[in-house]
Design a protein around this motif. Structure first.
Motif, PDB file in Angstrom:
ATOM      1  N   ARG A   1       0.831  -1.193   0.000  1.00 15.03           N
ATOM      2  CA  ARG A   1       0.000   0.000   0.000  1.00 15.03           C
ATOM      3  C   ARG A   1       0.868   1.246   0.000  1.00 15.03           C
ATOM      4  N   VAL A   2       0.359   2.256  -0.644  1.00 17.74           N
ATOM      5  CA  VAL A   2       1.086   3.522  -0.701  1.00 17.74           C
ATOM      6  C   VAL A   2       0.570   4.452   0.383  1.00 17.74           C
ATOM      7  N   ALA A   3       1.408   5.399   0.762  1.00 18.72           N
ATOM      8  CA  ALA A   3       0.983   6.393   1.747  1.00 18.72           C
ATOM      9  C   ALA A   3      -0.030   7.327   1.105  1.00 18.72           C
ATOM     10  N   ARG A   4      -0.997   7.752   1.872  1.00 13.63           N
ATOM     11  CA  ARG A   4      -2.010   8.672   1.376  1.00 13.63           C
ATOM     12  C   ARG A   4      -1.454  10.085   1.360  1.00 13.63           C
ATOM     13  N   ALA A   5      -1.836  10.848   0.348  1.00 13.77           N
ATOM     14  CA  ALA A   5      -1.396  12.238   0.223  1.00 13.77           C
ATOM     15  C   ALA A   5      -2.337  13.197   0.944  1.00 13.77           C
ATOM     16  N   HIS A   6      -3.587  12.780   1.172  1.00 14.24           N
ATOM     17  CA  HIS A   6      -4.594  13.643   1.795  1.00 14.24           C
ATOM     18  C   HIS A   6      -5.368  12.870   2.843  1.00 14.24           C
ATOM     19  N   ALA A   7      -5.925  13.595   3.786  1.00 11.33           N
ATOM     20  CA  ALA A   7      -6.856  12.991   4.736  1.00 11.33           C
ATOM     21  C   ALA A   7      -8.099  12.569   3.972  1.00 11.33           C
ATOM     22  N   PRO A   8      -8.829  11.593   4.468  1.00 11.84           N
ATOM     23  CA  PRO A   8     -10.024  11.133   3.753  1.00 11.84           C
ATOM     24  C   PRO A   8     -11.053  12.254   3.548  1.00 11.84           C
ATOM     25  N   SER A   9     -11.748  12.174   2.416  1.00 10.76           N
ATOM     26  CA  SER A   9     -12.816  13.130   2.123  1.00 10.76           C
ATOM     27  C   SER A   9     -14.071  12.748   2.899  1.00 10.76           C
ATOM     28  N   HIS A  10     -15.027  13.662   2.956  1.00  7.15           N
ATOM     29  CA  HIS A  10     -16.308  13.350   3.588  1.00  7.15           C
ATOM     30  C   HIS A  10     -17.000  12.202   2.851  1.00  7.15           C
ATOM     31  N   HIS A  11     -16.885  12.173   1.541  1.00 10.29           N
ATOM     32  CA  HIS A  11     -17.468  11.111   0.705  1.00 10.29           C
ATOM     33  C   HIS A  11     -16.874   9.752   1.092  1.00 10.29           C
ATOM     34  N   GLU A  12     -15.571   9.717   1.284  1.00  5.84           N
ATOM     35  CA  GLU A  12     -14.897   8.472   1.664  1.00  5.84           C
ATOM     36  C   GLU A  12     -15.308   8.037   3.068  1.00  5.84           C
ATOM     37  N   ILE A  13     -15.335   8.969   3.999  1.00  2.00           N
ATOM     38  CA  ILE A  13     -15.709   8.646   5.382  1.00  2.00           C
ATOM     39  C   ILE A  13     -17.137   8.111   5.442  1.00  2.00           C
ATOM     40  N   ALA A  14     -18.049   8.743   4.695  1.00  4.47           N
ATOM     41  CA  ALA A  14     -19.443   8.278   4.672  1.00  4.47           C
ATOM     42  C   ALA A  14     -19.528   6.849   4.148  1.00  4.47           C
ATOM     43  N   ALA A  15     -18.778   6.543   3.093  1.00  5.79           N
ATOM     44  CA  ALA A  15     -18.781   5.186   2.540  1.00  5.79           C
ATOM     45  C   ALA A  15     -18.228   4.196   3.562  1.00  5.79           C
ATOM     46  N   LEU A  16     -17.146   4.559   4.227  1.00  4.80           N
ATOM     47  CA  LEU A  16     -16.547   3.679   5.234  1.00  4.80           C
ATOM     48  C   LEU A  16     -17.505   3.433   6.394  1.00  4.80           C
ATOM     49  N   CYS A  17     -18.215   4.476   6.829  1.00  3.40           N
ATOM     50  CA  CYS A  17     -19.184   4.334   7.928  1.00  3.40           C
ATOM     51  C   CYS A  17     -20.320   3.388   7.550  1.00  3.40           C
ATOM     52  N   ARG A  18     -20.681   3.374   6.277  1.00  2.00           N
ATOM     53  CA  ARG A  18     -21.732   2.463   5.794  1.00  2.00           C
ATOM     54  C   ARG A  18     -21.179   1.067   5.504  1.00  2.00           C
ATOM     55  N   GLY A  19     -19.863   0.926   5.586  1.00  2.00           N
ATOM     56  CA  GLY A  19     -19.237  -0.359   5.282  1.00  2.00           C
ATOM     57  C   GLY A  19     -19.279  -0.682   3.799  1.00  2.00           C
ATOM     58  N   GLN A  20     -19.264   0.364   2.974  1.00  2.00           N
ATOM     59  CA  GLN A  20     -19.361   0.188   1.529  1.00  2.00           C
ATOM     60  C   GLN A  20     -18.139   0.779   0.842  1.00  2.00           C
ATOM     61  N   PRO A  21     -17.879   0.340  -0.386  1.00  2.00           N
ATOM     62  CA  PRO A  21     -16.801   0.966  -1.152  1.00  2.00           C
ATOM     63  C   PRO A  21     -17.216   2.364  -1.595  1.00  2.00           C
ATOM     64  N   ILE A  22     -16.264   3.119  -2.066  1.00  2.00           N
ATOM     65  CA  ILE A  22     -16.503   4.479  -2.553  1.00  2.00           C
ATOM     66  C   ILE A  22     -16.912   4.375  -4.020  1.00  2.00           C
ATOM     67  N   MET A  23     -18.069   4.946  -4.361  1.00  2.00           N
ATOM     68  CA  MET A  23     -18.509   4.917  -5.750  1.00  2.00           C
ATOM     69  C   MET A  23     -17.961   6.146  -6.476  1.00  2.00           C
ATOM     70  N   VAL A  24     -17.373   5.910  -7.627  1.00  2.00           N
ATOM     71  CA  VAL A  24     -16.817   6.972  -8.459  1.00  2.00           C
ATOM     72  C   VAL A  24     -17.453   6.861  -9.835  1.00  2.00           C
ATOM     73  N   ARG A  25     -17.990   7.961 -10.320  1.00  2.00           N
ATOM     74  CA  ARG A  25     -18.556   7.966 -11.676  1.00  2.00           C
ATOM     75  C   ARG A  25     -17.485   8.457 -12.653  1.00  2.00           C
ATOM     76  N   VAL A  26     -17.318   7.702 -13.723  1.00  2.00           N
ATOM     77  CA  VAL A  26     -16.310   8.018 -14.724  1.00  2.00           C
ATOM     78  C   VAL A  26     -17.023   8.336 -16.039  1.00  2.00           C
ATOM     79  N   ARG A  27     -16.690   9.483 -16.613  1.00  2.00           N
ATOM     80  CA  ARG A  27     -17.257   9.845 -17.916  1.00  2.00           C
ATOM     81  C   ARG A  27     -16.360   9.277 -19.007  1.00  2.00           C
ATOM     82  N   LEU A  28     -16.971   8.603 -19.947  1.00  2.00           N
ATOM     83  CA  LEU A  28     -16.250   7.972 -21.045  1.00  2.00           C
ATOM     84  C   LEU A  28     -16.222   8.897 -22.260  1.00  2.00           C
ATOM     85  N   PRO A  29     -15.354   8.608 -23.230  1.00  2.00           N
ATOM     86  CA  PRO A  29     -15.243   9.477 -24.410  1.00  2.00           C
ATOM     87  C   PRO A  29     -16.556   9.668 -25.178  1.00  2.00           C
ATOM     88  N   ASP A  30     -17.468   8.684 -25.102  1.00  2.00           N
ATOM     89  CA  ASP A  30     -18.748   8.834 -25.809  1.00  2.00           C
ATOM     90  C   ASP A  30     -19.783   9.567 -24.952  1.00  2.00           C
TER      91      ASP A  30
END
Length: 103
Positions: A1-30
């Motif tokens: 594992r690599v060292a983190r550059a930033h403290a966790p975001s509110h989005h990350e903390i909320a996901a961790l509190c729910r015991g869920q992964p962090i959802m990230v939406r990615v926009r594709l070229p289309d």
């Protein structure tokens, strides 16, 4: 594992509190969007691999993730070893003044 550059975001903390992964939406070229799920240490390279499976790219060579921050007209290619959650945390830090979350 690599060292983190930033403290966790509110989005990350909320996901961790729910015991869920962090959802990230990615926009594709289309201009469609796909959701991928990451944890606190998922690298950009690993996320590209997950995305490759979702959109059936076959070979991820030449594909990369970019961050695009409209308010600052900022765009850059993310390095494969960067941590996705750190990118999210950096965006949140940029939004803090607008959200009334000054340090």
């Amino acid at each position: 594992r690599v060292a983190r550059a930033h403290a966790p975001s509110h989005h990350e903390i909320a996901a961790l509190c729910r015991g869920q992964p962090i959802m990230v939406r990615v926009r594709l070229p289309d201009d469609t969007r796909k959701a991928i799920f990451v944890d606190s240490f998922t690298s950009v390279g690993h996320a590209v691999g997950e995305l490759r499976g979702k959109v059936q790219l076959g070979n991820a060579s030449g594909w990369h993730l970019c961050e695009h921050y409209v308010k600052l007209a900022h765009e850059r290619v993310l390095e494969p070893k960067e941590v996705v959650a750190d990118v999210i945390a950096a965006w949140e830090r940029l939004e803090k003044p607008a959200m009334g979350l000054d340090e």
